[in-house]
Design a protein around this motif. Structure first.
Motif, PDB file in Angstrom:
ATOM      1  N   ALA A   6       0.589  -1.076   0.031  1.00  0.00           N
ATOM      2  CA  ALA A   6      -0.118   0.238  -0.141  1.00  0.00           C
ATOM      3  C   ALA A   6       1.107   1.726   0.095  1.00  0.00           C
ATOM      4  O   ALA A   6       2.131   1.215   1.034  1.00  0.00           O
ATOM      5  CB  ALA A   6      -0.704   0.081   1.085  1.00  0.00           C
ATOM      6  N   GLY A 354      -7.913   1.483   0.076  1.00  0.00           N
ATOM      7  CA  GLY A 354      -6.681   2.714   0.667  1.00  0.00           C
ATOM      8  C   GLY A 354      -6.616   3.839  -0.461  1.00  0.00           C
ATOM      9  O   GLY A 354      -8.291   3.256  -0.997  1.00  0.00           O
ATOM     10  N   GLY A 414      -0.868   5.181   3.785  1.00  0.00           N
ATOM     11  CA  GLY A 414      -0.922   3.700   2.507  1.00  0.00           C
ATOM     12  C   GLY A 414      -0.231   2.969   3.907  1.00  0.00           C
ATOM     13  O   GLY A 414       0.081   1.877   2.849  1.00  0.00           O
TER      14      GLY A 414
END
Length: 516
Positions: A6, A354, A414
């Motif tokens: 992420a 996300g 993230g």
């Protein structure tokens, strides 16, 4: 591929070291209660949400109220761009203050189904701002409402006919003139009519030579006004568990156990059913919808989770009724590892996209899982939240704690994820490869006092279908640090600031905020 995690879809070279572990500090608390103070059920916070820019925070409670907070540190210390130009050592953390509150929902009763409808706020979602006004959606079990909160200048009445000081000096004369029932005043009013006026209103002898209408003047004072713009009702037979805004700014979805409906913000009397998992025979029902959320940038994509631990990604362009899915994300248990509690603890209570739209974070009872929407073979990371409770699942089932629904959140970049646990604890994990960050914090003014010395390392093996189970060192009723657990005190709701490392979490009726 192993470096993909992420955070804007960036790749991290294997040789690069993960960022240092975040050091969390206490920032603020709203609604702090003193030791021994009893918490009223209606005051317990049931929803938390930051707006997209992070300047406002909304909370909902079981009493149907929505409370808004606004950020003040940027306002008091110049613009954010100015703050960014300053020396890094002068970095500040978000500070908020109470802004306003309003009663969003009231308790209701469905006479057709003989069902009480609680006023508890299940979810809050911010909508796009316009002309300085704030817009948000709030929902209880059955009804969604669209609210507008705006500042209005206070209007006052001036240039009244009666001057208080002048009228007071003529009160005696006025009383004698009004006592004569046959007296007629120059402006056409008889003395009989004046008998019905307030005692505070004193008429001079002979009345007024002319009638001056009051003038409304707008002052410089402002007041916040909350107004319900739309009410979206009578569309769900079961309790609403999710609402989510679309990136087009015009539509949103609402989900209950068996259906997901698509709404237009401007049309409140009809919705379009896009997902229906209700079988023809309810005895054939095997799973229910637990959470649903729109993709943050693609208005045609949304994801929903189920009680069987699966996540389905659907594309609204494929068909009007999305009985089929584009992708299915699920992790199968290893053969022989199933137990009576397997399906219960695998039920997903919350999913979040996300910020980049590439990853989905899911929370089941025992773990957090991070999924890459381009890879449906399994999660890219699994984080053990409270593995020490596994030997105590039977007790948790007996007291219904095993059905608690914990929320989760991702940082704006993230790189970190967070979720809650029992005894007002919450955990923060690092997502990058090689990171062993697994911080345990307590919702109090000293968050680090519950720090676990030997945190459970998250399992990140993509090929493995088994969970990393840490056994043999835990005792029933205690956490990994030897502290006793209180299953009646749970941290279910929390939110991560969209642009900074700041977390807001709810502990009963108190709102705690931390920064790193």
């Amino acid at each position: 591929m192993n470096g993909t995690r992420a955070g804007d879809g960036l790749r991290q070279a294997p040789s690069m070291q993960p960022p240092p572990q975040l050091e969390w500090k206490f920032s603020q608390v709203f609604g702090e209660r003193i030791a021994g103070e009893e918490v009223q059920e209606v005051d317990i916070i049931s929803a938390i949400e930051f707006d997209k820019c992070g300047d406002h925070l909304a909370t909902g409670d079981r009493g149907g109220r929505v409370v808004l907070f606004e950020r003040i540190d940027a306002r008091n210390h110049g613009s954010r761009k100015d703050l960014e130009r300053q020396d890094g050592s002068l970095s500040r953390h978000p500070e908020f203050r109470y802004k306003t509150e309003f009663q969003s929902h009231e308790p209701e009763f469905d006479y057709l189904k003989s069902l009480e409808i609680e006023e508890k706020i299940n979810k809050i979602r911010w909508c796009q701002t316009a002309n300085g006004s704030l817009f948000l959606l709030s929902t209880n079990d059955k009804t969604i409402k669209y609210w507008k909160v705006q500042e209005k200048k206070v209007k006052r009445i001036s240039e009244m006919n009666i001057d208080a000081s002048h009228a007071a000096g003529n009160c005696s004369g006025a009383s004698s003139s009004t006592s004569n029932p046959g007296l007629c005043l120059p402006n056409g009013c008889s003395g009989k009519t004046l008998n019905y006026l307030s005692n505070d209103l004193c008429i001079p002898p002979g009345g007024f030579p002319s009638l001056r209408l009051p003038v409304v003047v707008t002052s410089q004072e402002t007041s916040l006004v909350s107004r319900c713009q739309k009410i979206y009702a009578h569309a769900h037979d079961y309790h609403i568990n999710s609402i989510s805004n679309n990136s087009d700014g015009e539509t949103f979805i609402s989900a209950d156990d068996l259906r997901i409906n698509l709404w237009n913000l401007e049309i409140s009397n009809q919705s379009f059913n896009i997902v229906d998992v209700k079988p023809a025979n309810m005895e054939d029902l095997t799973e229910v919808i637990t959470s649903a959320e729109f993709h943050p940038t693609h208005c045609n994509m949304l994801a929903y989770s189920s009680s069987k631990g699966s996540i389905r990604l659907i594309d609204l362009r494929q068909s009007a009724l999305c009985d089929s899915y584009s992708k299915l994300f699920e992790e199968h248990e290893a053969s022989g590892s199933r137990s009576f509690f397997t399906e219960i603890i695998s039920s997903i209570s919350d999913i979040k996209f996300g910020k980049d739209g590439r990853h989905i974070l899911s929370r089941d009872y025992m773990t957090l899982k991070l999924w890459d929407i381009n890879m449906d073979s399994g999660p890219v990371a699994t984080f053990q939240v409270h593995e020490h409770l596994r030997p105590k699942l039977c007790d948790l089932y007996e007291n219904d704690s095993i059905f608690d629904k914990f929320e989760s959140c991702l940082s704006g970049d993230g790189l970190h994820v967070a979720t809650g646990s029992y005894s007002n604890l919450f955990r923060v994990f690092g997502c990058l490869p090689g990171s062993n960050e697994a911080t345990t914090l307590e919702a109090s003014k000293t968050p680090m006092r519950q720090q676990v010395q030997n945190p459970t390392r998250p399992s990140r093996c993509l090929s493995s279908l088994t969970r990393a189970v840490r056994r043999g060192v835990e005792n029933q009723g205690v956490d990994a640090n030897g502290n006793s657990l209180d299953f009646t005190i749970k941290l279910l709701h929390l939110a991560w600031h969209p642009t900074e490392n700041s977390i807001a979490c709810a502990a009963a009726n108190s709102l705690y905020m931390y920064y790193a």
